[in-house]
Structure formats: structure tokens, C-alpha cells
Scaffold this active site. Structure first.
Site, PDB file in Angstrom:
ATOM      1  N   ARG A   1     -13.885 -45.006  41.080  1.00  0.00           N
ATOM      2  CA  ARG A   1     -14.527 -45.987  41.273  1.00  0.00           C
ATOM      3  C   ARG A   1     -15.773 -45.944  40.986  1.00  0.00           C
ATOM      4  O   ARG A   1     -16.711 -46.935  41.076  1.00  0.00           O
ATOM      5  CB  ARG A   1     -14.393 -46.090  42.715  1.00  0.00           C
ATOM      6  CG  ARG A   1     -12.803 -46.641  43.597  1.00  0.00           C
ATOM      7  CD  ARG A   1     -12.689 -46.521  44.860  1.00  0.00           C
ATOM      8  NE  ARG A   1     -13.150 -47.629  45.844  1.00  0.00           N
ATOM      9  CZ  ARG A   1     -12.865 -48.533  46.334  1.00  0.00           C
ATOM     10  NH1 ARG A   1     -11.435 -48.012  45.768  1.00  0.00           N
ATOM     11  NH2 ARG A   1     -12.883 -49.278  46.701  1.00  0.00           N
TER      12      ARG A   1
ATOM     13  N   TYR B   1     -18.410 -48.511  39.031  1.00  0.00           N
ATOM     14  CA  TYR B   1     -18.540 -49.863  40.041  1.00  0.00           C
ATOM     15  C   TYR B   1     -19.599 -49.170  40.817  1.00  0.00           C
ATOM     16  O   TYR B   1     -20.925 -50.110  41.035  1.00  0.00           O
ATOM     17  CB  TYR B   1     -17.347 -50.379  40.711  1.00  0.00           C
ATOM     18  CG  TYR B   1     -17.376 -51.693  41.506  1.00  0.00           C
ATOM     19  CD1 TYR B   1     -18.014 -52.790  41.034  1.00  0.00           C
ATOM     20  CD2 TYR B   1     -17.693 -51.796  42.754  1.00  0.00           C
ATOM     21  CE1 TYR B   1     -18.532 -54.113  41.389  1.00  0.00           C
ATOM     22  CE2 TYR B   1     -18.137 -52.299  43.777  1.00  0.00           C
ATOM     23  CZ  TYR B   1     -18.215 -53.980  43.382  1.00  0.00           C
ATOM     24  OH  TYR B   1     -18.464 -54.703  43.954  1.00  0.00           O
TER      25      TYR B   1
ATOM     26  N   ARG C   1      -6.765 -56.972  45.458  1.00  0.00           N
ATOM     27  CA  ARG C   1      -8.307 -57.054  46.361  1.00  0.00           C
ATOM     28  C   ARG C   1      -6.840 -57.410  47.348  1.00  0.00           C
ATOM     29  O   ARG C   1      -6.045 -57.940  47.355  1.00  0.00           O
ATOM     30  CB  ARG C   1      -8.694 -57.805  46.452  1.00  0.00           C
ATOM     31  CG  ARG C   1      -9.712 -57.416  45.820  1.00  0.00           C
ATOM     32  CD  ARG C   1     -11.209 -58.213  45.800  1.00  0.00           C
ATOM     33  NE  ARG C   1     -11.962 -59.110  45.194  1.00  0.00           N
ATOM     34  CZ  ARG C   1     -12.496 -59.147  44.560  1.00  0.00           C
ATOM     35  NH1 ARG C   1     -13.863 -59.311  45.394  1.00  0.00           N
ATOM     36  NH2 ARG C   1     -12.511 -60.638  43.859  1.00  0.00           N
TER      37      ARG C   1
ATOM     38  N   TYR D   1      -1.714 -48.925  50.622  1.00  0.00           N
ATOM     39  CA  TYR D   1      -1.207 -47.981  49.966  1.00  0.00           C
ATOM     40  C   TYR D   1      -1.992 -46.876  50.570  1.00  0.00           C
ATOM     41  O   TYR D   1      -2.945 -47.047  51.596  1.00  0.00           O
ATOM     42  CB  TYR D   1      -2.986 -48.492  48.576  1.00  0.00           C
ATOM     43  CG  TYR D   1      -2.554 -49.696  47.170  1.00  0.00           C
ATOM     44  CD1 TYR D   1      -1.449 -49.510  47.419  1.00  0.00           C
ATOM     45  CD2 TYR D   1      -3.679 -50.171  47.147  1.00  0.00           C
ATOM     46  CE1 TYR D   1      -1.381 -50.767  46.439  1.00  0.00           C
ATOM     47  CE2 TYR D   1      -3.761 -51.044  46.027  1.00  0.00           C
ATOM     48  CZ  TYR D   1      -1.911 -51.631  45.793  1.00  0.00           C
ATOM     49  OH  TYR D   1      -1.758 -52.215  44.902  1.00  0.00           O
TER      50      TYR D   1
HETATM   51  P1  NAD Z   1     -15.252 -62.027  40.976  1.00  0.00           P
HETATM   52  O1  NAD Z   1     -14.255 -61.570  39.722  1.00  0.00           O
HETATM   53  O2  NAD Z   1     -14.733 -63.458  41.507  1.00  0.00           O
HETATM   54  O3  NAD Z   1     -16.727 -63.023  39.859  1.00  0.00           O
HETATM   55  C1  NAD Z   1     -17.495 -61.915  38.864  1.00  0.00           C
HETATM   56  C2  NAD Z   1     -17.445 -62.928  37.965  1.00  0.00           C
HETATM   57  O4  NAD Z   1     -18.359 -62.485  37.049  1.00  0.00           O
HETATM   58  C3  NAD Z   1     -16.571 -64.066  37.425  1.00  0.00           C
HETATM   59  O5  NAD Z   1     -16.813 -64.799  37.188  1.00  0.00           O
HETATM   60  C4  NAD Z   1     -16.405 -63.224  36.262  1.00  0.00           C
HETATM   61  O6  NAD Z   1     -15.267 -63.972  35.034  1.00  0.00           O
HETATM   62  C5  NAD Z   1     -17.885 -62.492  36.145  1.00  0.00           C
HETATM   63  N1  NAD Z   1     -18.445 -61.385  35.431  1.00  0.00           N
HETATM   64  C6  NAD Z   1     -18.369 -60.798  35.052  1.00  0.00           C
HETATM   65  N2  NAD Z   1     -18.125 -59.928  34.422  1.00  0.00           N
HETATM   66  C7  NAD Z   1     -19.791 -60.800  33.605  1.00  0.00           C
HETATM   67  C8  NAD Z   1     -21.049 -60.736  32.568  1.00  0.00           C
HETATM   68  N3  NAD Z   1     -20.594 -59.464  31.908  1.00  0.00           N
HETATM   69  N4  NAD Z   1     -21.403 -61.453  32.313  1.00  0.00           N
HETATM   70  C9  NAD Z   1     -21.464 -62.709  32.865  1.00  0.00           C
HETATM   71  N5  NAD Z   1     -20.210 -62.783  33.733  1.00  0.00           N
HETATM   72  C10 NAD Z   1     -19.810 -62.316  34.218  1.00  0.00           C
HETATM   73  O7  NAD Z   1     -15.600 -61.872  41.863  1.00  0.00           O
HETATM   74  P2  NAD Z   1     -16.314 -62.354  43.344  1.00  0.00           P
HETATM   75  O8  NAD Z   1     -15.594 -61.249  45.006  1.00  0.00           O
HETATM   76  O9  NAD Z   1     -16.727 -63.349  43.105  1.00  0.00           O
HETATM   77  O10 NAD Z   1     -17.901 -60.697  43.245  1.00  0.00           O
HETATM   78  C11 NAD Z   1     -18.875 -61.452  43.326  1.00  0.00           C
HETATM   79  C12 NAD Z   1     -20.151 -60.230  43.328  1.00  0.00           C
HETATM   80  O11 NAD Z   1     -20.372 -59.861  44.485  1.00  0.00           O
HETATM   81  C13 NAD Z   1     -19.989 -59.018  42.174  1.00  0.00           C
HETATM   82  O12 NAD Z   1     -20.838 -58.361  41.944  1.00  0.00           O
HETATM   83  C14 NAD Z   1     -19.500 -58.227  43.830  1.00  0.00           C
HETATM   84  O13 NAD Z   1     -19.579 -56.983  42.737  1.00  0.00           O
HETATM   85  C15 NAD Z   1     -20.258 -58.540  44.618  1.00  0.00           C
HETATM   86  N6  NAD Z   1     -19.347 -57.938  45.581  1.00  0.00           N
HETATM   87  C16 NAD Z   1     -18.184 -58.732  46.315  1.00  0.00           C
HETATM   88  C17 NAD Z   1     -17.916 -58.118  47.081  1.00  0.00           C
HETATM   89  C18 NAD Z   1     -16.161 -58.958  47.846  1.00  0.00           C
HETATM   90  O14 NAD Z   1     -15.880 -58.812  48.776  1.00  0.00           O
HETATM   91  N7  NAD Z   1     -16.063 -60.125  46.713  1.00  0.00           N
HETATM   92  C19 NAD Z   1     -18.143 -57.238  48.258  1.00  0.00           C
HETATM   93  C20 NAD Z   1     -18.994 -56.431  47.324  1.00  0.00           C
HETATM   94  C21 NAD Z   1     -19.712 -57.384  46.665  1.00  0.00           C
HETATM   95  N1  UDP Z   2      -4.606 -51.932  49.557  1.00  0.00           N
HETATM   96  C1  UDP Z   2      -3.655 -51.793  50.295  1.00  0.00           C
HETATM   97  N2  UDP Z   2      -2.566 -53.163  48.903  1.00  0.00           N
HETATM   98  C2  UDP Z   2      -3.093 -53.722  48.240  1.00  0.00           C
HETATM   99  C3  UDP Z   2      -4.534 -53.368  47.854  1.00  0.00           C
HETATM  100  C4  UDP Z   2      -5.201 -52.871  48.575  1.00  0.00           C
HETATM  101  O1  UDP Z   2      -3.813 -50.905  51.113  1.00  0.00           O
HETATM  102  O2  UDP Z   2      -1.913 -54.464  47.909  1.00  0.00           O
HETATM  103  C5  UDP Z   2      -5.669 -51.280  50.058  1.00  0.00           C
HETATM  104  C6  UDP Z   2      -7.123 -49.969  49.494  1.00  0.00           C
HETATM  105  O3  UDP Z   2      -6.124 -49.528  49.117  1.00  0.00           O
HETATM  106  C7  UDP Z   2      -7.798 -50.632  50.554  1.00  0.00           C
HETATM  107  C8  UDP Z   2      -7.761 -51.740  50.962  1.00  0.00           C
HETATM  108  O4  UDP Z   2      -6.448 -52.492  50.890  1.00  0.00           O
HETATM  109  O5  UDP Z   2      -7.471 -49.675  50.970  1.00  0.00           O
HETATM  110  C9  UDP Z   2      -9.380 -52.726  50.660  1.00  0.00           C
HETATM  111  O6  UDP Z   2      -8.677 -53.473  49.213  1.00  0.00           O
HETATM  112  P1  UDP Z   2      -9.529 -53.878  48.606  1.00  0.00           P
HETATM  113  O7  UDP Z   2      -8.801 -53.819  47.242  1.00  0.00           O
HETATM  114  O8  UDP Z   2      -9.465 -55.321  48.613  1.00  0.00           O
HETATM  115  O9  UDP Z   2     -10.795 -53.977  48.453  1.00  0.00           O
HETATM  116  P2  UDP Z   2     -11.822 -51.893  48.602  1.00  0.00           P
HETATM  117  O10 UDP Z   2     -12.559 -52.749  49.509  1.00  0.00           O
HETATM  118  O11 UDP Z   2     -10.582 -51.031  48.191  1.00  0.00           O
HETATM  119  O12 UDP Z   2     -12.761 -52.325  47.481  1.00  0.00           O
END
Ligand code: NAD
Ligand code: UDP
Length: 321
Positions: A142, A145, A186, A204
């Protein structure tokens, strides 16, 4: 007043909701995306709007535009997707954020970085407060990231201190809602798609790990409040819903809400999977007057409806497990 706003990752799950909301508030929006995990489907309904511009670009390369605000969301967010090309993921957070900070510096734009609860790693402090420095493995699966996002926060603060760039950092906790990619791996998308298709629900580990799920409209509201805060509050600030549950309880809730016959099966827990996660949102409440409003059942109903429509249209949807 209307602003020129750049949203990187704008075709992704959260980015697409942000594009829509900022257009509705009469801004000019440039949506920049390399379409790695994003999709034109998420923003197709915005394309006819004259105030919306879509640019295919990768933020690891320089980009020039004249803008007032930058929301930097570009980065894959689901573990299978960010681990697919780990080197690219960390480059997106380090080179990409440097490019966006350079752009912000040149055009004196305010920049908000979408950081993550993953900066806390597998946390020893619960719930997580912003002052906690975290427990992150620097060499695990991980890390591309987690460490990328931690370095992005460092870059934000150094550009702020050294070059006076107007920066904002939000730490997003697990967010869900329509426009999630059904195949992105996810937990929310996996469980709902599995339940709707009558497939096994894949937990998981033993399902005792916890997460706290925030509906996307609440998150977007917090993001905009943070960007437009004029009281000098730059964060980092947690944005998430503190309502915590185990993954096993979450699976049971999805089965109940979808009225599904799916059975729960157990798969190995991936490396470094955090055992607990819950945001302390005292700071967001105090500085931004923000609290999430959408109840889990209300949010999940909308999300289930979204996936049900998607599955009806596309029989080929496969779950990424
Ligand atoms: P997502 O994967 O749906 O969106 C990410 C977007 O970024 C996609 O459209 C992808 O094509 C684009 N992208 C990736 N790499 C790129 C690059 N090098 N250049 C241009 N575009 C690029 O994810 P999301 O859930 O919408 O997340 C958006 C942001 O929020 C991310 O930075 C993620 O780390 C952050 N975030 C999301 C969550 C969540 O629960 N969804 C939690 C924590 C942080
Ligand atoms: N997870 C799971 N089954 C799935 C996908 C995810 O049990 O099919 C679990 C994963 O191991 C984690 C939690 O659900 O403990 C949330 O996972 P996710 O990938 O949504 O995001 P994370 O919070 O781990 O970044």
C-alpha cells in the site's frame, strides 16, 4: 463570483460530483483526466455545458492554464487499481502534485490536495485526529499510495512555507455513492454488485476490520467549504463520516438492503489492510461548520439504485476481487 476552476481526476468518482456541483454554482470548470480509472460516462451529461471543458492529460506531465482554483484529485483510489502500476501511482502523487503546485504558484491559484485517511496507515490512535502522525509501512504493497499521499502533503506544506502558495489539505475517509466504478475493487462497489448479481460476497479476513463510510454529497460539501474558507485555515482536515462499522456488519447490511440471496465467503486479508478507521471530525466542525448529513441507508439506497441501472445496461460487469 464565478471562478475558473481546474479539477484533476475530474472524470473519476468524486471528481465528477465536484465538477457538477461547481458548474451548478456558475463556475467555469476544466476537468483534466488521463482516464486510468475515470470514465467519460461520469461527465457525459456535463459536456454540452459551455462552462465545462474536458482535457485528456496526465498530471505527471506539466500542464498550463490560467485558473483561480485547483482541486487536485488525480490518483487512483482503490487498492487493486493503485497497486496495478505502483510506480505510476507514486509518480502521480509526487511528480503530479509538484506540477500542480508549480501551476498554482505561477497563476497564484489556490490549490486543494485530496489526501487520505491512509496517511494514518494502520492507526494506533482511534478515532484518528489530524495531529496523529500515523503508522505507515514504507515498503509494503500500500506504500505507493500511502507514502505518495504523505509526500504530497509535505510538498503542499513546503510550497506554502517557501513560496507562499495558497494550499489546502483534506484527508478523505472512505467515501461512496453513484459514479463509483463497479469494477474498481473497493468494498462498497464489490458488495453491492455481488449482492445485486446474487454472487458470493467476498470478505477479506474475518470481517472484524472497521471502516466509516461517507456519502459523496457530504464530502463534496466539505471540500468546497475548505477551498473557500477565508479564515486562514489550511488544514490538514479530516473529512469523513464517523459512523463506524465492521466489514462483516457492512456485508450483512448490503444483503438486507438489496434483499439478496448472496452468501458471505471469506478470502485472505491483503497485506497492511488497516484494522480500524474512523475520523475525528471535531476540527472540520469547528473550522468549517461541517458535519455529514446523509444517513448510511439513504446513501446506500441511491448507490444501489445506481449500480442496479448500470448492471441492467451492461451484463459484462465483473467484480475485481
Ligand atoms: P477515482 O479512481 O474514481 O478517481 C481518480 C481519477 O484520477 C480518475 O478519473 C483517474 O482516471 C484520474 N487519474 C489517475 N491518475 C491520473 C494522472 N496521472 N493524471 C490525470 N488523471 C489521473 O477515485 P476517487 O474515489 O474519485 O478519488 C479521488 C481522489 O480522492 C483521489 O486522489 C483519492 O486518493 C482521494 N481519496 C478518495 C477516497 C474515497 O473513498 N473515494 C478516500 C481517500 C482519498
Ligand atoms: N474488502 C472486503 N471485500 C472486498 C473488498 C474490500 O472485505 O471485496 C475489505 C478490505 O480488505 C478493507 C475494507 O473492505 O478491509 C475496505 O476496503 P476498500 O478497498 O474499500 O478500501 P480501504 O479502506 O481498504 O482503502
Amino acid at each position: 463570483m464565478s471562478k475558473r476552476i481546474l479539477i484533476t481526476g475530474g472524470a473519476g468518482f468524486i471528481g465528477s460530483h465536484l465538477c457538477e456541483r461547481l458548474l451548478n454554482e456558475n463556475n467555469d470548470v476544466i476537468c483534466l483526466d488521463n482516464f486510468f480509472t475515470g470514465s467519460k460516462d461520469n461527465i457525459r451529461h456535463l459536456m454540452s455545458n459551455d462552462h465545462f471543458e474536458l482535457v485528456r492529460h496526465d498530471i505527471t506531465k506539466e500542464y498550463y492554464a490560467e485558473v483561480d482554483q485547483i482541486y487536485n484529485l488525480a490518483c487512483p483510489a482503490s487498492p487493486p487499481h493503485y497497486q496495478y502500476n505502483a510506480i505510476k501511482t507514486i509518480k502521480t502523487s509526487v511528480l503530479g502534485v509538484t506540477n500542480m503546485l508549480g501551476l498554482a504558484k505561477r497563476c497564484k491559484a489556490r490549490i486543494l490536495q485530496a489526501s487520505t485517511s491512509e496517511v494514518y496507515g494502520d492507526p494506533h490512535v482511534h478515532p484518528q485526529v489530524e495531529s496523529y502522525w500515523g503508522n505507515v509501512n514504507p515498503i509494503g504493497i500500500r506504500s505507493c499510495y500511502d507514502e505518495g499521499k504523505r509526500c504530497a502533503e509535505t510538498l503542499m506544506m513546503d510550497y506554502h512555507r517557501q513560496n507562499n502558495v495558497d494550499t489546502r489539505i483534506i484527508r478523505i475517509f472512505n467515501t461512496y455513492g453513484p459514479n463509483m466504478d463497479p469494477n474498481d475493487g473497493r468494498v462498497v462497489s464489490n458488495f453491492i454488485v455481488q449482492a445485486l448479481k446474487g454472487e458470493d460476497i467476498t470478505i477479506y479476513g474475518d470481517g472484524s476490520q472497521t471502516r466509516s463510510f461517507c456519502y459523496v454529497s457530504d464530502l463534496v460539501d466539505g471540500m468546497i467549504r475548505m477551498m473557500n474558507n477565508e479564515q486562514g485555515f489550511i488544514g490538514p482536515v479530516n473529512l469523513g463520516n464517523p459512523s463506524e462499522r465492521t466489514i462483516l456488519d457492512f456485508a450483512k447490511l448490503i444483503i438486507e438492503m438489496t434483499n439478496s440471496n448472496s452468501k458471505i465467503v471469506y478470502k485472505p486479508l491483503p497485506g497492511d489492510d488497516p484494522t480500524q478507521r474512523k475520523p475525528d471530525i471535531t476540527l472540520a466542525n469547528k473550522e468549517l461548520g461541517w458535519v455529514p448529513k446523509v444517513d448510511i441507508r439513504e446513501g446506500l439506497n441511491k448507490t444501489i439504485e445506481y449500480f442496479a441501472t448500470k448492471i441492467q445496461k451492461d451484463e459484462k460487469i465483473l467484480v475485481n476481487v
